[in-house]
Design a protein around this motif. Structure first.
Motif, mmCIF file in Angstrom:
data_model
loop_
_atom_site.group_PDB
_atom_site.id
_atom_site.type_symbol
_atom_site.label_atom_id
_atom_site.label_comp_id
_atom_site.label_asym_id
_atom_site.label_seq_id
_atom_site.Cartn_x
_atom_site.Cartn_y
_atom_site.Cartn_z
ATOM 1 N N LEU A 128 2.603 10.813 6.717
ATOM 2 C CA LEU A 128 1.993 9.701 5.981
ATOM 3 C C LEU A 128 2.889 8.460 5.851
ATOM 4 C CD1 LEU A 128 -0.726 9.416 4.740
ATOM 5 C CD2 LEU A 128 0.134 10.478 2.668
ATOM 6 N N TRP A 131 3.371 6.191 8.953
ATOM 7 C CA TRP A 131 2.322 5.204 9.251
ATOM 8 C C TRP A 131 2.371 4.046 8.267
ATOM 9 C CZ3 TRP A 131 0.927 5.172 13.896
ATOM 10 C CH2 TRP A 131 0.833 6.364 14.618
ATOM 11 N N GLY A 132 2.786 4.315 7.026
ATOM 12 C CA GLY A 132 2.960 3.240 6.051
ATOM 13 C C GLY A 132 4.044 2.271 6.504
ATOM 14 N N ALA A 135 2.714 0.222 9.511
ATOM 15 C CA ALA A 135 1.823 -0.869 9.094
ATOM 16 C C ALA A 135 2.623 -1.998 8.453
ATOM 17 C CB ALA A 135 0.773 -0.328 8.124
ATOM 18 N N TRP A 143 2.814 -4.354 -0.031
ATOM 19 C CA TRP A 143 1.910 -3.804 -1.055
ATOM 20 C C TRP A 143 0.853 -2.874 -0.464
ATOM 21 C CZ3 TRP A 143 2.421 -3.764 -6.146
ATOM 22 C CH2 TRP A 143 3.322 -4.670 -6.729
ATOM 23 N N GLU A 144 0.127 -3.381 0.528
ATOM 24 C CA GLU A 144 -1.029 -2.627 1.030
ATOM 25 C C GLU A 144 -0.647 -1.278 1.639
ATOM 26 O OE1 GLU A 144 -0.286 -5.735 1.760
ATOM 27 O OE2 GLU A 144 -1.938 -7.042 1.172
ATOM 28 N N PRO A 145 0.315 -1.243 2.595
ATOM 29 C CA PRO A 145 0.612 0.060 3.209
ATOM 30 C C PRO A 145 1.208 1.066 2.229
ATOM 31 C CG PRO A 145 1.723 -1.725 4.402
ATOM 32 C CD PRO A 145 1.112 -2.325 3.197
ATOM 33 N N LEU A 147 1.070 1.117 -1.104
ATOM 34 C CA LEU A 147 0.128 1.531 -2.153
ATOM 35 C C LEU A 147 -0.826 2.587 -1.596
ATOM 36 C CD1 LEU A 147 -0.976 -1.566 -4.269
ATOM 37 C CD2 LEU A 147 0.163 0.519 -5.041
ATOM 38 N N MET A 148 -1.250 2.382 -0.336
ATOM 39 C CA MET A 148 -2.155 3.349 0.302
ATOM 40 C C MET A 148 -1.462 4.705 0.455
ATOM 41 S SD MET A 148 -5.127 3.778 1.578
ATOM 42 C CE MET A 148 -5.936 5.015 2.587
ATOM 43 N N VAL A 149 -0.207 4.674 0.898
ATOM 44 C CA VAL A 149 0.562 5.918 1.059
ATOM 45 C C VAL A 149 0.698 6.618 -0.305
ATOM 46 C CG1 VAL A 149 2.857 6.849 1.599
ATOM 47 C CG2 VAL A 149 1.825 5.162 3.099
ATOM 48 N N VAL A 152 -2.623 8.242 -1.375
ATOM 49 C CA VAL A 152 -2.942 9.492 -0.662
ATOM 50 C C VAL A 152 -2.078 10.636 -1.200
ATOM 51 C CG1 VAL A 152 -3.019 10.652 1.579
ATOM 52 C CG2 VAL A 152 -3.702 8.270 1.414
ATOM 53 N N TYR A 153 -0.771 10.368 -1.420
ATOM 54 C CA TYR A 153 0.099 11.416 -1.985
ATOM 55 C C TYR A 153 -0.394 11.832 -3.373
ATOM 56 C CZ TYR A 153 3.780 11.670 1.501
ATOM 57 O OH TYR A 153 4.483 11.905 2.652
ATOM 58 N N PHE B 3 -4.881 -9.584 -1.356
ATOM 59 C CA PHE B 3 -4.707 -8.184 -0.961
ATOM 60 C C PHE B 3 -5.453 -7.962 0.344
ATOM 61 C CE2 PHE B 3 -5.193 -3.621 -1.086
ATOM 62 C CZ PHE B 3 -3.993 -3.212 -1.622
ATOM 63 N N ARG B 4 -4.726 -7.595 1.393
ATOM 64 C CA ARG B 4 -5.347 -7.489 2.716
ATOM 65 C C ARG B 4 -5.874 -6.067 2.973
ATOM 66 N NH1 ARG B 4 -2.133 -10.177 7.441
ATOM 67 N NH2 ARG B 4 -3.891 -9.185 8.492
ATOM 68 N N ILE B 7 -5.730 -4.384 6.615
ATOM 69 C CA ILE B 7 -4.591 -3.574 7.091
ATOM 70 C C ILE B 7 -4.883 -2.095 6.821
ATOM 71 C CG2 ILE B 7 -2.128 -3.077 6.792
ATOM 72 C CD1 ILE B 7 -1.718 -5.979 5.982
ATOM 73 N N ILE B 8 -5.388 -1.831 5.611
ATOM 74 C CA ILE B 8 -5.699 -0.444 5.237
ATOM 75 C C ILE B 8 -6.812 0.102 6.130
ATOM 76 C CG2 ILE B 8 -6.642 1.009 3.391
ATOM 77 C CD1 ILE B 8 -5.139 -0.806 1.412
ATOM 78 N N TYR B 11 -5.446 0.830 9.635
ATOM 79 C CA TYR B 11 -4.528 1.982 9.695
ATOM 80 C C TYR B 11 -5.122 3.252 9.087
ATOM 81 C CZ TYR B 11 -0.342 -0.012 11.759
ATOM 82 O OH TYR B 11 0.566 -0.529 12.652
ATOM 83 N N PHE B 15 -3.481 6.951 8.727
ATOM 84 C CA PHE B 15 -3.121 7.536 7.430
ATOM 85 C C PHE B 15 -3.722 8.935 7.294
ATOM 86 C CE2 PHE B 15 -2.576 3.034 5.678
ATOM 87 C CZ PHE B 15 -1.193 3.134 5.661
ATOM 88 N N GLY B 18 -1.763 11.218 9.432
ATOM 89 C CA GLY B 18 -0.483 11.471 8.750
ATOM 90 C C GLY B 18 -0.656 12.436 7.592
ATOM 91 N N MET B 19 -1.799 12.302 6.875
ATOM 92 C CA MET B 19 -2.062 13.205 5.754
ATOM 93 C C MET B 19 -2.216 14.645 6.265
ATOM 94 S SD MET B 19 -5.110 13.032 2.948
ATOM 95 C CE MET B 19 -6.366 13.743 3.982
ATOM 96 N N THR B 22 1.162 15.945 7.106
ATOM 97 C CA THR B 22 1.900 16.199 5.861
ATOM 98 C C THR B 22 1.488 17.544 5.257
ATOM 99 O OG1 THR B 22 2.148 13.859 5.367
ATOM 100 C CG2 THR B 22 2.262 15.338 3.503
#
Lengths: 174, 42
Positions: A128, A131-132, A135, A143-145, A147-149, A152-153, B3-4, B7-8, B11, B15, B18-19, B22
């Motif tokens: 995870l 990829w953060g 990005a 912020w975006e990558p 925060l997303m990581v 998910v955690y 806030f973009r 990007i999320i 990707y 993600f 990756g999850m 993990t």
């Protein structure tokens, strides 16, 4: 747990080493030194799995040991008086109770391991955080990558906590 | 701060991949660790 020092000593030092050194250092050591020397070559995912397994074995062994030692000695004595040998006592009397008592700390260990797997990003295991970072590097945004990581955690650990609480209730762990 | 979300969105499959990895690495780690810890109880 053996009374013989020469039997106990290697295990004690194995546990001391894995509990007393940072996981990231162990990961580098296994990925760049130990596994290439033993296997000839390795991949980041294999290195992470081996390192997490060895690291967790040291902690889980301590959890099991504490669980076993928390069982009253009278239970083993009673089982011996019924004619059970050492292995039967361990298998039928001590281990089932010790395992039940070990469920809460084992659950914690699983959650810690899940979060520690993020260190795999340091050796390019494509989990995870990898990829953060990818990005973040591509868009020069933080912020975006991340925060997303983190989100998910958080979902993973909260789901796991809920699952473990459910298991504890089902097994009536005290 | 803008806030973009794009990007999320871009990707997102990575993600999720990756999850999965993990979870796989953690499950293998805790299972192998649990099994090998029994041998450390000597």
């Amino acid at each position: 747990m053996s009374p013989k020092v020469f039997v106990r000593l290697p295990f004690i030092w194995y546990i001391n080493f894995l509990r007393g050194t940072p996981l990231l250092v162990q990961l580098f050591l296994f990925h760049y030194a130990v596994l290439p020397a033993v296997l000839g070559s390795t991949t980041p995912v294999i290195s992470v799995m081996v390192t997490l397994s060895l690291n967790s074995s040291a902690y889980v062994a301590e959890i099991f040991r504490a669980g076993l030692q928390s069982i009253d000695k009278g239970q083993a004595e009673a089982a011996h008086s019924l004619g059970m040998n050492k292995i039967q006592v361990m298998r039928h009397v001590l281990l089932p109770q010790a395992f039940k008592r070990s469920i809460p700390p084992l659950g914690n260990e699983f959650i810690v391991l899940l979060k520690d797997s993020s260190l795999g990003a340091m050796i390019a295991a494509q989990e995870l955080l990898y990829w953060g970072r990818a990005a973040s590097g591509q868009y020069l945004r933080v912020w975006e990558p991340y925060l997303m990581v983190a989100l998910v955690y958080l979902i993973l650990t909260l789901s796991l906590t809920y699952l473990l609480n459910y298991m504890e209730r089902r097994l009536d762990v005290k | 701060m803008d806030f973009r979300f794009d990007i999320i969105v871009e990707y997102f499959p990575f993600f999720m991949e990756g999850m999965g990895l993990t979870i796989l690495m953690s499950v293998v780690g805790v299972l192998m660790g649990g099994v090998s810890s029994v041998f450390l109880l000597h």
